[in-house]
Design an enzyme around this catalytic site. Structure first.
Site, short mmCIF file in Angstrom:
data_model
loop_
_atom_site.label_atom_id
_atom_site.label_comp_id
_atom_site.label_asym_id
_atom_site.label_seq_id
_atom_site.Cartn_x
_atom_site.Cartn_y
_atom_site.Cartn_z
N THR A 88 0.83 -1.22 0.00
CA THR A 88 0.00 0.00 0.00
C THR A 88 0.86 1.27 0.00
OG1 THR A 88 -0.25 0.19 2.42
CG2 THR A 88 -1.80 -1.25 1.25
N THR B 46 -6.84 -1.53 -2.22
CA THR B 46 -6.05 -2.62 -2.83
C THR B 46 -6.75 -3.97 -2.62
OG1 THR B 46 -4.72 -2.90 -0.80
CG2 THR B 46 -3.84 -1.44 -2.52
N LEU C 221 -2.92 4.70 -0.46
CA LEU C 221 -4.35 4.37 -0.48
C LEU C 221 -4.50 2.89 -0.12
CD1 LEU C 221 -6.90 5.95 -0.87
CD2 LEU C 221 -6.81 5.45 -3.31
N HIS C 222 -4.50 2.61 1.18
CA HIS C 222 -4.37 1.24 1.68
C HIS C 222 -5.53 0.32 1.25
CE1 HIS C 222 -1.26 2.79 4.42
NE2 HIS C 222 -2.12 3.71 4.83
N ASP C 223 -6.72 0.58 1.75
CA ASP C 223 -7.80 -0.43 1.71
C ASP C 223 -8.33 -0.77 0.31
OD1 ASP C 223 -9.15 0.73 4.88
OD2 ASP C 223 -7.52 -0.66 4.43
#
Ligand code: RIB
Ligand code: CA
Length: 312
Positions: free
Chosen positions: A195, A245, A241-243
């Site tokens: 991320t 992914t 932009l972690h989530d």
């Protein structure tokens, strides 16, 4: 045939973008329900924010449930410093009109997995794993019913973001993470190693804004807000932009590369609590239990994300 999923989430601007991506992809994804968990902000706020996000997409029909309001063994650690006091700072969004379901999120997860054919429901945790672990403890029979768990959490080469050793989602509830990683359920992990390569640079943020739609503008404002913390901290070219992914993996898994390795969770040490100890070089004989992602095609990821948000 769309994949049936339950999104377990602690919105959080990046969770919110992940939910919009899922809602924008009905050919690939059928959302059976969204369960909120305490994490970035307390449960009352994550349950409210999840409904706000659904309404940004005009989807007040989605069933949203409140789950656990605290980790299994520790006091709750939140992240208002990253996400703002509401957990969804940036755009000014109206109070949600859609209802919160009466059923507890954990009971919804159990009931759904027992009702659906075995191996047909994917769990997509985007926050601390408290709800998932509680469901597995309350109803061990559901473990074999789950198709796959695809989660955002952990870190190995990238090390921690809430402590030097641990990533936030795992750090908040390491006991829950240990239960999930020892469950025997197939797991795909999107760690900070991936991320932190998905940065919302100015051109990528501009691409959201240029969509000229309400969801596009809201996403641009979320990522603008979310970015100020990470730029200061990492000096990076934009917020990771972690989530989203997790959801992008369901749509285009080929965007990601990783290794099927053993991952164990530190729960005893105060210094390294919540560390995901990934045997990336396979130096132990511990059995592999997770597909631990290491890289992604960032341009491909943002192209997919922008195109899909543009559909809302
Ligand atoms: O460490 C990043 C994770 O913690 C993301 O899921 C973010 O939303 C927060 O929950
Ligand atoms: Ca999250």
């Amino acid at each position: 045939m769309p994949r049936k999923i339950i999104i377990d989430t602690d919105p959080g601007q990046d969770d919110a973008v992940a939910i919009l991506l899922a809602l924008a992809s009905p050919e690939e994804i059928e959302i059976l329900g969204i369960t909120a968990v305490a994490g970035n902000v307390p449960l009352a706020l994550t349950a409210r924010n999840a409904r706000k996000v659904c309404e940004v997409a005009g989807r007040s029909d989605v069933k949203v449930y409140a789950g656990c309001d605290r980790p299994l063994a520790h006091t709750l650690v939140t992240a208002e410093h990253v996400h703002g006091k509401t957990g969804l700072d940036g755009p000014d969004l109206p109070e949600p009109q859609m209802p919160l379901q009466d059923q507890h999120g954990v009971d919804f997860i159990i009931e759904t997995l027992r009702a659906e054919p075995p191996g047909t429901v994917t769990l997509c945790p985007l926050g601390p794993l408290t709800n998932i672990a509680t469901a597995l403890q309350k109803a061990p029979d559901i473990a074999e019913k789950v198709q796959e768990i695809v989660l955002m959490g952990g870190a190995y080469f990238e090390v921690g973001n809430i402590t030097p050793a641990a990533e936030f989602n795992i750090y908040v509830d390491p006991e829950a993470a240990e239960i999930v990683f020892k469950s025997g359920i197939p797991i795909v992990v999107m760690p900070l190693d991936v991320t932190h390569k998905a940065l919302v640079t100015a051109p990528r943020n501009e691409a959201f804004r240029s969509l000229g739609t309400h969801p596009g503008t809201v996403v641009a404002e979320w990522t603008d807000f979310f970015e100020r913390f990470d730029k200061e901290k990492y000096g990076s070219a934009g917020a990771p932009l972690h989530d989203p992914t997790v959801i992008a993996y369901l749509i285009r898994p080929e965007l990601f590369t990783g290794r099927h390795v053993n991952v164990e969770i530190e729960t005893q040490s105060n210094l390294t609590r919540g560390m995901t100890v990934a045997d990336w070089w396979r130096v132990t004989d511990r059995a592999p239990n997770a597909m631990f992602m290491g890289d992604l095609d960032a341009d491909g990821f943002f192209a997919l994300l922008t195109e899909r948000i543009g559909r809302l």
